[in-house]
Design an enzyme around this catalytic site. Sequence first.
Site, mmCIF file in Angstrom:
data_model
loop_
_atom_site.group_PDB
_atom_site.id
_atom_site.type_symbol
_atom_site.label_atom_id
_atom_site.label_comp_id
_atom_site.label_asym_id
_atom_site.label_seq_id
_atom_site.Cartn_x
_atom_site.Cartn_y
_atom_site.Cartn_z
ATOM 1 N N ARG A 4 57.745 25.555 32.126
ATOM 2 C CA ARG A 4 57.004 24.706 33.163
ATOM 3 C C ARG A 4 58.031 24.399 34.239
ATOM 4 N NH1 ARG A 4 54.429 22.188 29.049
ATOM 5 N NH2 ARG A 4 55.718 20.135 29.057
ATOM 6 N N GLY B 41 54.756 29.476 27.184
ATOM 7 C CA GLY B 41 55.197 28.308 26.605
ATOM 8 C C GLY B 41 56.561 28.398 26.009
ATOM 9 N N GLY C 128 58.149 26.007 23.303
ATOM 10 C CA GLY C 128 57.383 25.575 22.172
ATOM 11 C C GLY C 128 58.155 26.033 20.759
ATOM 12 N N LYS D 103 40.297 24.452 21.389
ATOM 13 C CA LYS D 103 40.648 25.744 20.848
ATOM 14 C C LYS D 103 39.509 26.549 20.881
ATOM 15 C CE LYS D 103 44.382 26.509 20.020
ATOM 16 N NZ LYS D 103 45.505 26.632 21.019
#
Length: 343
Positions: free
Chosen positions: A35, A10, A13, A161
């Site tokens: 991505r 990621g 981020g 989560k």
Amino acid sequence: MTRETVLVTGGSGFVAGHCILALLQAGYAVRASLRSPEREAALRAALAVPGLDIGERLQVAVADLLADDGWDQAAAGCSFVLHVASPLFTAAPKNEEDLIRPAREGTLRVLRAACRAGVRRVVLTSSFAAVGYGRSLRRPYDERDWTDPAAPGLAAYPKSKALAERAAWEFADGEGQGMELAVVNPVGIFGPLLSSDLSPSTMLVKGLLEGRPPALPQLMFGVVDVRDVADLHLRAMVDPAAAGERFLAVAGDFMTMQEIALALKAGLAERAHRVPTRVLPNWLVHAVARFSATARLAATPELGRRKNATSAKAQTMLGWQPRPAAEALLATGESLFRLGLVK
């Protein structure tokens, strides 16, 4: 000298960007998963810090949490993995599985690729959302505590989560034996932005600086600086004592939204003149929630609930020392103004 390579998932981020920056500053080579390859230019621009020569130490791997493709190549040759990527919606999804499935399956996808690649240790970015929801405690929450996914009224995000972290520990105890796992559980993450991409926590500060909402629900948040979260990831990555452990990341006591607002007003002076400080009574939030999507987000079992958490374990075991919460909040505001993101 051969540098060890760390995969950070990621990579575009908020938290991942600061983890990458901290790793590069510490001398590691980094492979960041994205991505889309089109995101690489923005990532390199965000990491353009004076005095830091990135050179070829930053590589990019294209991989998505929802697909197997690319993860074996991303993990190949890496000594460590920081699995930071996680789906996060700014509004509640219509189907909670749209959030839960990518979180759980994506975590297992990354762990399996890391195991196949012979990675020594994975540090998973979980959340306080996997620790402190679904039940009330009189003492501060700590690493022994878990969110109950079956708790009535539990939102999709804390459920995702908790389930994703549980799946990670089950993998480590079974299929992944031989590969070490450590977990970082941050509270609300604030601090300086590296780009104009906003996280939910930084969006909260942006809204307050723009006068939204006009009055504040009685909600409490833990605060931690993103730079300290990155530092804790690196400590959990290399310290032998961290293997098989969870670490809560929080700077001091939880703060009400009013306390957050007052900290912004005190630190940013005239620039925070629009920050609201009036508090809404709980009954009014519930009444307005019938007509307002924003109020519905606040009208949860957390409304009016006092809670706290402790990071004593990270401080004692790993020597971690977070910045004060007010400093993290002001750094968020300063960077929002610097980037021209406050309307």
